[in-house]
Structure formats: C-alpha cells, structure tokens
Design a protein around this motif. Structure first.
Motif, short mmCIF file in Angstrom:
data_model
loop_
_atom_site.label_atom_id
_atom_site.label_comp_id
_atom_site.label_asym_id
_atom_site.label_seq_id
_atom_site.Cartn_x
_atom_site.Cartn_y
_atom_site.Cartn_z
N SER A 19 68.92 6.02 -15.40
CA SER A 19 67.75 6.88 -16.26
C SER A 19 69.39 7.64 -16.91
CB SER A 19 67.28 7.28 -15.95
OG SER A 19 66.12 6.52 -15.91
N ARG A 22 75.48 7.47 -27.55
CA ARG A 22 75.11 5.93 -29.09
C ARG A 22 76.17 4.97 -28.74
NH1 ARG A 22 71.04 9.37 -32.45
NH2 ARG A 22 68.99 9.21 -30.99
N TYR A 36 71.27 1.64 -20.60
CA TYR A 36 70.75 2.93 -19.95
C TYR A 36 69.39 3.40 -20.31
CZ TYR A 36 72.30 4.72 -24.87
OH TYR A 36 72.44 4.85 -26.08
N GLU A 37 68.42 4.02 -20.06
CA GLU A 37 67.26 4.78 -21.04
C GLU A 37 67.74 6.19 -21.08
OE1 GLU A 37 63.41 4.99 -18.89
OE2 GLU A 37 64.51 6.22 -17.07
N LEU A 38 67.00 6.75 -21.76
CA LEU A 38 67.65 8.26 -22.22
C LEU A 38 66.23 9.44 -22.32
CD1 LEU A 38 69.67 8.36 -25.31
CD2 LEU A 38 70.30 9.85 -23.76
N GLN A 89 63.77 11.54 -32.70
CA GLN A 89 65.45 10.53 -31.91
C GLN A 89 63.14 9.66 -31.58
OE1 GLN A 89 67.94 10.72 -33.07
NE2 GLN A 89 66.80 12.25 -33.82
N PRO A 90 64.18 7.82 -32.31
CA PRO A 90 63.22 7.01 -30.96
C PRO A 90 63.44 6.53 -30.34
CG PRO A 90 64.48 6.49 -32.89
CD PRO A 90 65.02 7.16 -33.25
N ASP A 91 64.79 6.69 -29.34
CA ASP A 91 65.34 6.18 -28.34
C ASP A 91 65.64 7.88 -27.22
OD1 ASP A 91 67.12 7.81 -29.43
OD2 ASP A 91 68.54 6.36 -29.02
N VAL A 92 64.73 8.60 -27.51
CA VAL A 92 64.33 9.60 -26.66
C VAL A 92 63.51 9.83 -25.82
CG1 VAL A 92 64.72 12.60 -26.49
CG2 VAL A 92 66.88 10.91 -27.68
N LYS A 93 62.87 10.24 -24.89
CA LYS A 93 62.00 10.70 -24.47
C LYS A 93 62.22 12.25 -23.69
CE LYS A 93 60.52 8.25 -20.79
NZ LYS A 93 60.36 7.42 -19.31
#
Length: 461
Positions: free
Chosen positions: A4, A24, A31-33, A51-55
């Motif tokens: 993470s 990226r 990984y997660e963002l 951003q679709p890959d961002v929490k």
C-alpha cells in the motif's frame, strides 16, 4: 504480496501529478495507491478524485503528517506500507529493491532509501538536477546489492517501508508531533526499542525535492520542528540529533553501552567524565569504563586542564580499568574528551557532545547547564565545522536540550547528583567529591519538574 503506497498531499498539484506518474511508470511490484490530502485548495483533490486507480482520503484541513499517514494506513489492504511524500519522484526498480531489503531479515523493522534531500546518513551527493538525469542515474544505481545496506538509528519518513504488522505493533505515528517533524524519528526509535532494526537500502535512490509543502503553504518549518523536537526530548530524555547526525551502535538492538540514554545501567559502575592521577603522576580521563591517558604536559595544557579538576582516586582504581584511546588535544575529535566545551577563534562557545557540535548562543545558557568558560578548549573553525551541527543552546535549556552529562547538580531535596547517561547518580559521601576532582560549589540547581522526570541511577560512593 501487495504494498500500500500512501502519498501525502497539500497543494502542489503539478508535483503530485509528477509523483503519481513516476509510481505508475516505474513500480514493478503489486501495489495499491492511497492518497491522503490535507486540505489542498489548488485542484489537487478534484484531479485525484478522477483517477481510477487512486483511493482518496480528502481532509478539509491540514491534520498534519502523522495523522494523515495514520489515516492512510487504516485504509491499507496491503501486507506492506510505503509512506511517500508527494515531492518525490521514484524510478527503476525502486519498490522491488526496497522490498528485497525488508525481506532479508524478519528483524528489519523499517527500510528507507538513499536520496538527495534527506537525513545526513541517508544522503548521497549526486547531480540529479533534472528528471531525465535522475532516471538515467537510477537505472544503473537501483540494483539489488546487500553490500550497500546499512543499519542506522533513524530513517526519514519521506519514503519509509515497513510491514503492516510492524506498523500496527508500533501503533503508527504519534500524532502529538503536530504538522510534521520528528514523528519519523520517534517511530524509528520505538522500533529500535522493540528489538527491530532500521535499515538503509543503499542500493535504492529516490529523488526528493524537500520541504515544498512547508514553503508553498507558508508553514514555519523551523518553528514546527522546534516544538516537536522539544516533545521528543521530553518523551525520551535525550537529543534526537544523537540518532539523526551520528551513528551510535549502542542504540541498535542487542547492543549495550553504559552510561547511555538507551540503556538502564546493569550495576553500579565507576562514573565517567572525570580526571584522575596515579602514583606516577600520569593523568587519565575516565570515560565509559576506560581510562584515556594524557601522556604529556603539552597535551594537558592543550586540553585546558587544571590540577584542581584532577581527582585523588588512587592508582588501584585507575589501573583496574582497561586502556582507551589516549587524549592528545591534537587529533580532532578523537584525541579530545567525548563531552567538552570548545572556544572558537572569535570567542564563540560550543558544546561538543558525543561527536555533535551545539553552538552556545548566550551566557545564561552556559550558566543554567553548569558550564564554565574557563574549561573551554580552544579549537579552530575548521575543526568545529567538521562536526555535524545540532540545535543551538539558548532560551529554556531544560526544554531545548538533554540533561548535560558529567556535571554536578543539586536537587530540590538538597542532594548532590552527578549526571551521566541522562540519569542522576546521588553522591553518598562528601569525600566522593575529592576522589573524582569535583566541587559542590559548581553544582547547579535543578528545577523540580526536570528533577522529577529524570531517572535516578546508582549511587556513587
């Protein structure tokens, strides 16, 4: 296994975009963002939310670095947590190299990389003036090489990797370190105390612009740091520069040294920081259970000693101690005491303590700590500037500085105490003063609040 990556933001939208693009592009492990924003007003939140890959965790105000990191870690699904400032750029193999370092030993608690803007012992001087030059350098530098790993006593939080289980065991950052500063030193020290190592992955380099959030948001970086530094001293009882500026292996797990702020003494020992003379007239300084010979009268004079500071302890005690490095007053700083006062050619005063130089800004600070100008040893500017510089001594020294080692203090109860290893050792008999070359006329009164929070060590007979 998942990492993470938690990125902290506060305005500087373009910098955040650059950081995210590098993650990226160059991250070669799963990984997660997670981005935690501390009240940006420049469109950062709106951009990140698309951003679709961002929490995204968006705070309406600045909760501080420690609190934001704790928020991000709470939302982390990974087995590992990687804290990252948004004023960084990562490059080739950065995460896989850091993970290899962490995986090498279960007792490695926290891992950090080399960088251009970081704590002194993590810093590497390299010309990475533009992004292209940095990636070219990192392409060859970021390669698995355990020979470049090193155990340290502090790691910067700008890029910090640890297991999620370690983060949870340490309860994350202490949010009392508000805004930012010393929360990374604090968690690192807690890791050391729990038996874990802090390891520098010298085979990984991460570019760090440094302090952009403080500057861009008009935050008084040094004022915030001063408050948090005082908090660290109050909590742990010693200057954080001991962890940051020098490598002291006695702070590492499985190591012991006395007297030392990291270790409670195991048994009564001969005190440190005094001078004694044997029956042959040879003068020694006793430090940490060893005697350091002063072989010549010239060295005695260079160290600005006087015979009233030399104790009459008897030859038997001195001869029972192993030999340490001689004092010559020439080879700096190794031929000098571990703690002393230095006078520069312009008359400025400096406290030299365990290899770190603390400028003394005013006379009241010296008086409060029991430091006497007549004991100051002359030193050149070149010698003094060769040492890492700590925070200046000024103002309320009881809040700004650790208890000064090797000094006599008088407690609120009227007792006389010798300071050693951030503990107060009671003097049992009046004759003890003569034995070690001390005078109770030089004892400085300790405020009750400081006396009550300072550990009491073994008595000195």
């Amino acid at each position: 296994m998942l990492t993470s990556i938690i990125v902290l933001t506060l305005n500087n939208r373009d910098q955040t975009l650059r950081c995210l693009h590098s993650i990226r592009t160059f991250t070669d492990s799963p990984y997660e963002l997670i981005f935690v924003d501390n009240g940006s007003t420049d469109g950062t939140v709106e951009w990140l939310s698309a951003q679709p890959d961002v929490k995204l965790i968006a705070n309406g105000r600045n909760l501080g670095f420690a609190a934001a990191c704790n928020q991000g870690a709470t939302e982390a699904n990974g087995d590992f947590i990687l804290l990252l400032n948004n004023d960084t750029i990562v490059s080739h193999r950065w995460l896989s190299v850091l993970l290899q370092c962490l995986h090498a030993d279960a007792r490695i608690g926290i891992v950090g990389p080399k960088s251009n803007f970081v704590l002194p012992l993590q810093k590497i001087d390299v010309d990475v003036g533009n992004e292209g030059r940095y990636h070219l350098f990192a392409q060859s530098y970021n390669r698995h090489n355990p020979a470049l790993w090193q155990d340290l006593c502090a790691l910067s939080g700008f890029c910090m990797l640890l297991r999620k289980s370690t983060w949870q065991a340490l309860n994350g950052f202490n949010e009392a370190f508000a805004i930012g500063g010393y929360e990374d030193i604090d968690i690192g020290y807690r890791a050391l105390k729990s038996g874990l190592f802090l390891r520098l992955a010298g085979d990984c380099f991460v570019y760090h612009e440094g302090n952009r959030s403080f500057s861009a948001n008009e935050i008084d970086m040094y004022g915030v740091a001063a408050v948090n530094r005082r908090l660290f001293i109050r909590k742990w009882g010693f200057n954080p520069e001991r962890l940051i500026l020098n490598f002291d292996p006695a702070f590492l797990p499985d190591r012991y040294a006395a007297p030392h702020p990291h270790h409670a003494p195991l048994a009564p020992e001969v005190p440190s920081g005094w001078y004694g003379m044997d029956m042959n007239g040879c003068v020694y300084r006793v430090e940490r259970g060893r005697k350091r010979a002063i072989h010549s009268y010239d060295a005695f004079c260079r160290l600005n000693l006087s015979y009233d500071r030399v104790g009459r302890c008897g030859s038997a005690l001195l001869h029972s101690l192993p030999d340490g490095l001689p004092l010559d007053g020439v080879s700096f700083p190794h031929g000098y005491p571990d703690v002393f006062i230095a006078r520069d050619p312009a008359g400025g005063m400096h406290s030299i303590s365990f290899g770190i130089r603390y400028p003394i800004r005013d006379e009241p600070s010296m008086v409060a700590l029991g430091l006497r100008p007549e004991e100051a040893i002359p030193a050149s500017f070149e010698q003094l500037w060769s040492l890492p510089e700590g925070w200046p001594l000024r103002g309320n020294v009881w809040e700004e500085y650790e208890l000064y080692d090797y000094r006599l203090f008088r407690g609120p109860n009227g007792g006389i105490y010798f300071s050693e290893g951030q503990r107060l050792r009671p003097l049992v008999w009046e004759e003890t003063l003569t034995r070690y070359g001390w005078s109770n006329n030089n004892a400085v009164f300790l405020p009750a609040e400081l006396f009550n929070r300072t550990p009491i060590g073994f008595p000195i007979h």
